[in-house]
Design a protein around this motif. Structure first.
Motif, PDB file in Angstrom:
ATOM      1  N   THR A   1      -0.159   3.491 -15.032  1.00  0.00           N
ATOM      2  CA  THR A   1       0.895   3.055 -14.107  1.00  0.00           C
ATOM      3  C   THR A   1       0.345   2.104 -13.054  1.00  0.00           C
ATOM      4  O   THR A   1       1.090   1.287 -12.510  1.00  0.00           O
ATOM      5  CB  THR A   1       1.580   4.241 -13.395  1.00  0.00           C
ATOM      6  OG1 THR A   1       0.634   4.906 -12.552  1.00  0.00           O
ATOM      7  CG2 THR A   1       2.186   5.219 -14.382  1.00  0.00           C
ATOM      8  N   ARG A   2      -0.936   2.186 -12.754  1.00  0.00           N
ATOM      9  CA  ARG A   2      -1.526   1.318 -11.724  1.00  0.00           C
ATOM     10  C   ARG A   2      -1.759  -0.093 -12.240  1.00  0.00           C
ATOM     11  O   ARG A   2      -1.981  -1.008 -11.470  1.00  0.00           O
ATOM     12  CB  ARG A   2      -2.853   1.882 -11.209  1.00  0.00           C
ATOM     13  CG  ARG A   2      -2.799   3.255 -10.633  1.00  0.00           C
ATOM     14  CD  ARG A   2      -1.866   3.590  -9.468  1.00  0.00           C
ATOM     15  NE  ARG A   2      -1.218   2.550  -8.738  1.00  0.00           N
ATOM     16  CZ  ARG A   2       0.103   2.518  -8.481  1.00  0.00           C
ATOM     17  NH1 ARG A   2       0.886   3.468  -8.906  1.00  0.00           N
ATOM     18  NH2 ARG A   2       0.637   1.548  -7.800  1.00  0.00           N
ATOM     19  N   THR A   3      -1.755  -0.278 -13.550  1.00  0.00           N
ATOM     20  CA  THR A   3      -2.055  -1.595 -14.107  1.00  0.00           C
ATOM     21  C   THR A   3      -0.810  -2.347 -14.570  1.00  0.00           C
ATOM     22  O   THR A   3      -0.926  -3.450 -15.084  1.00  0.00           O
ATOM     23  CB  THR A   3      -3.034  -1.479 -15.291  1.00  0.00           C
ATOM     24  OG1 THR A   3      -2.442  -0.664 -16.304  1.00  0.00           O
ATOM     25  CG2 THR A   3      -4.357  -0.870 -14.844  1.00  0.00           C
TER      26      THR A   3
ATOM     27  N   ALA B   1       2.454   1.831  -3.411  1.00  0.00           N
ATOM     28  CA  ALA B   1       1.501   2.347  -4.400  1.00  0.00           C
ATOM     29  C   ALA B   1       1.186   3.821  -4.142  1.00  0.00           C
ATOM     30  O   ALA B   1       1.192   4.639  -5.070  1.00  0.00           O
ATOM     31  CB  ALA B   1       0.218   1.513  -4.377  1.00  0.00           C
TER      32      ALA B   1
ATOM     33  N   MET C   1       2.269   7.108  -6.575  1.00  0.00           N
ATOM     34  CA  MET C   1       1.254   8.039  -7.080  1.00  0.00           C
ATOM     35  C   MET C   1       1.555   9.469  -6.628  1.00  0.00           C
ATOM     36  O   MET C   1       1.419  10.415  -7.407  1.00  0.00           O
ATOM     37  CB  MET C   1      -0.127   7.602  -6.611  1.00  0.00           C
ATOM     38  CG  MET C   1      -0.591   6.309  -7.256  1.00  0.00           C
ATOM     39  SD  MET C   1      -2.084   5.608  -6.548  1.00  0.00           S
ATOM     40  CE  MET C   1      -3.254   6.908  -6.770  1.00  0.00           C
TER      41      MET C   1
ATOM     42  N   GLU D   1       0.828  -1.206   0.000  1.00  0.00           N
ATOM     43  CA  GLU D   1       0.000   0.000   0.000  1.00  0.00           C
ATOM     44  C   GLU D   1       0.864   1.260   0.000  1.00  0.00           C
ATOM     45  O   GLU D   1       0.595   2.198  -0.756  1.00  0.00           O
ATOM     46  CB  GLU D   1      -0.917   0.019   1.222  1.00  0.00           C
ATOM     47  CG  GLU D   1      -2.053  -0.956   1.145  1.00  0.00           C
ATOM     48  CD  GLU D   1      -2.911  -0.950   2.404  1.00  0.00           C
ATOM     49  OE1 GLU D   1      -2.531  -0.300   3.408  1.00  0.00           O
ATOM     50  OE2 GLU D   1      -3.966  -1.593   2.371  1.00  0.00           O
TER      51      GLU D   1
ATOM     52  N   MET E   1      -3.536   6.072 -14.392  1.00  0.00           N
ATOM     53  CA  MET E   1      -4.266   4.805 -14.467  1.00  0.00           C
ATOM     54  C   MET E   1      -3.411   3.719 -15.120  1.00  0.00           C
ATOM     55  O   MET E   1      -3.426   2.571 -14.690  1.00  0.00           O
ATOM     56  CB  MET E   1      -5.578   4.984 -15.228  1.00  0.00           C
ATOM     57  CG  MET E   1      -6.579   5.873 -14.510  1.00  0.00           C
ATOM     58  SD  MET E   1      -6.943   5.315 -12.820  1.00  0.00           S
ATOM     59  CE  MET E   1      -7.781   3.783 -13.170  1.00  0.00           C
TER      60      MET E   1
END
Length: 56
Positions: A44-46, A14, A18, A11, A42
């Motif tokens: 970068t989150r995947t 991440a 961000m 967590e 978005m």
């Protein structure tokens, strides 16, 4: 992989990435429009971080 790394570290990783991207975007001389930056965030989150080092 999540068995090897405690959930709270994942967590923080991440959230930290961000936050750093947001700061970088805000400090750019000519930043992308907000809607384009949102798309970048978005994407970068995947992807896993190592995926960025591999050319497609």
């Amino acid at each position: 992989m999540s068995d090897e790394i405690p959930h709270e570290y994942i967590e923080e990783y991440a959230i930290g990435s961000m936050l750093n991207l947001s700061i970088y975007w805000l400090e750019k001389d000519n930043p992308e429009p907000p809607n384009e930056f949102a798309k970048i965030m978005m994407r970068t989150r995947t992807k896993a971080p190592l995926a960025f080092a591999v050319k497609e």
